[in-house]
Motif scaffolding. Sequence first.
Motif, short mmCIF file in Angstrom:
data_model
loop_
_atom_site.label_atom_id
_atom_site.label_comp_id
_atom_site.label_asym_id
_atom_site.label_seq_id
_atom_site.Cartn_x
_atom_site.Cartn_y
_atom_site.Cartn_z
N LYS A 1 0.83 -1.21 0.00
CA LYS A 1 0.00 0.00 0.00
C LYS A 1 0.86 1.26 0.00
CE LYS A 1 -2.00 -1.09 3.95
NZ LYS A 1 -1.32 -2.32 4.36
N SER A 2 1.85 1.28 0.89
CA SER A 2 2.68 2.48 0.97
C SER A 2 3.57 2.63 -0.26
CB SER A 2 3.56 2.44 2.22
OG SER A 2 2.76 2.40 3.37
N VAL A 3 4.16 1.52 -0.67
CA VAL A 3 5.07 1.61 -1.81
C VAL A 3 4.33 2.13 -3.04
CG1 VAL A 3 6.54 0.26 -3.37
CG2 VAL A 3 6.64 -0.14 -0.92
N ALA B 1 -3.58 9.83 2.73
CA ALA B 1 -3.43 9.63 4.17
C ALA B 1 -3.02 8.18 4.39
CB ALA B 1 -4.72 9.95 4.89
N ASP B 2 -1.74 7.97 4.71
CA ASP B 2 -1.22 6.61 4.83
C ASP B 2 -1.33 6.15 6.29
OD1 ASP B 2 0.14 4.24 4.77
OD2 ASP B 2 1.84 4.99 3.61
N GLU B 3 -2.33 5.38 6.59
CA GLU B 3 -2.62 4.91 7.94
C GLU B 3 -2.57 6.06 8.96
OE1 GLU B 3 -1.44 1.12 8.96
OE2 GLU B 3 -0.53 0.63 7.04
N PRO B 4 -3.38 7.08 8.75
CA PRO B 4 -3.24 8.27 9.59
C PRO B 4 -3.67 8.04 11.04
CG PRO B 4 -5.20 8.45 8.25
CD PRO B 4 -4.48 7.21 7.79
#
Lengths: 331, 287
Positions: free
Chosen positions: A48-50, A180-183
């Motif tokens: 997901k982040s990559v 928003a990456d796992e905010p």
Amino acid sequence: MAEPVLSVQNLVTRFHTADGVVRAVDGVSFDLMPGGSLGIVGESGCGKSVTHLSFLGLIPQPPGKIEGGKALFKGKDLLAMKPGELRKVRGNDIAVIFQDPMTSLNPVLKISLQMTEGMMIHKGASRAEAEARALELLRAVGIPSPEKRFHDYPHQFSGGMRQRVMIAMALMCEPAALIADEPTTALDVTIQAQILELIQKMRKETGVAVILITHDLGVVASVCEDILVMYAGRVVESAATGPLFARPLHPYTFSLLRSIPRLDAERKERLFSIPGLPPDLIHNPPGCSFNPRCPFAVKRCFSKEPPLTEIGPGRKVACWVDIESKKERAT
Amino acid sequence: MLRYVARRLLTAIPVLWIIVTITFFMMRLAPGGPFSRERVMPAEVQKMIEERYHLDEPLVKQYFRYMGNLLRGDLGPSFRYKDRSVNEIIAAGLPTTLQLGSLALLFALLVGIPAGCLAAFRQNSAVDYAAMSFSMVGVSVPNFVVLSTLIYFFAVKLKILTVSGWGRWDQMICPVVALGLMYSAYIARLSRAGMLEVIRQDFIRTARAKGLPERLVIMGAAILTGSLIIETISGVPGIGREFVNSALNRDYTLTIGTVILYSGFLIIFNLAVDIVYAFLDPRIVYE
Ligand SMILES: Nc1ncnc2c1ncn2[C@@H]1O[C@H](COP(=O)(O)OP(=O)(O)OP(=O)(O)O)[C@@H](O)[C@H]1O
Ligand SMILES: [Mg+2]
């Protein structure tokens, strides 16, 4: 129909490490509509982040390498941009909020500087203009008496407050998209709900399109219109939120939904958890990467990778089996 | 902050007293004395000398005499250099040593920090390898070798610098560079390690995600790295160490004098480091 603000097509990102090639993102595609909200869900390590770090030019290269695909932002391919051009998009047109607000702010710089520097660089704003906007946003995200806190350092804020500051900071340049990456992962449950609500509110007020990354389906359910389910670097299902919850099509989505605790469930039932572990992304066995954990797997699942196929309006799934009839899909 | 500084300076007094006392007795307990040589002196001469320097008194009495003089700022006569007091010897050598030391440190910081930061940002590149091999050489080659090499090339061969002396820039460059090179090698390694630690942190990614130019990203990292370096720099050895040579000569008073001076330096230097540290890192608060 409107043009998407961001259209990612067949993105492939790999890490060439000493242990082998990590296929972190393996042909991911999605569209983000103006003002829309897309949730990306999946277990830890599924890419997901990559995915977003790749098209923003934020993965370390080497070992990372973007090996294919396109990421069109307002029609221009981010992957083809020079570093300098892409830098002008980051923070300005596409802003990011990261998981851990405790470590995502520079501990030795004042909040005022960290909030305003982006706007002064991207928009050529004066310090006074940038500070006025920052104060306005801090008020909007619910920091009480922001004038007093403005020149404080990050360690003087609580975790929830810092995440509010991060959100305000991300909105400084009026971006078209906010990732928003796992905010909320690093925050207390009560604070989590407040932050999600805040993201919703800011989306409504500013019209920014939001990508919300999480491993918690419950989180996206309340915030996102569309959902992308990722597994082992690939998209396995995509749909609008309502239909996806009502009728999951991929066994992985199905299992994820079963593992959400429900208030109306019988007390004596144990909470379901998906057996096994996600595969490592170096040694990909043939076939579908979910096959070792899949209750519906048939012979074909062990030999051939199912492609992501449109099987209804707005519904895509990558699975050989129709899990409702437990029969193989006709192809 | 002022109260903190005052408290630190006050606690320095008992520390210095303990250092002086320990040095005093350790010097006397070690076998041999300032006047014991291979050649045997006539007994009367020996006695006269010992009387003159009060070496015939009981140790405790000598100690109180010394401490009494010390409180008046008198470090006593040198046992080795006849007719010169320790105060004079130190006053003659101190300005040069201080100049040399601080110029070398300045040179070391100016060379070491940028080299270390650059190496960290271009980790595993040619720049990194070059900087780190160079600093390996800097750490391991003794500085008198560097000094003679520099003098040989720049003073003897090229004749653009002067072989010896102190005061003009063409006399100072060689010793400053020779001494500074060793420190800079140290500092380069420290900065590289510190910077690598810092740039792995999340807020560097945030800075990049904000679209800041790389220059600003590096500056944001450098401030924190600076405080990491400051934290460890007080461990850089050798500042003022050349003073302590006199211990080998059994020159009791000169040794204690230089030890006091050296300890005083260390105490003040450490205090300065702590203050700069608090200045760089807002999370550090002294009260
Ligand atoms: N710098 C790197 N070098 C090698 N592999 C990497 C690197 N960064 C990420 N990966 C690999 O890429 C894969 C995807 O990582 P990613 O961070 O996108 O996961 P994620 O879905 O965001 O997980 P999480 O929920 O834990 O944040 C992981 O298997 C990870 O090991
Ligand atoms: Mg992640």
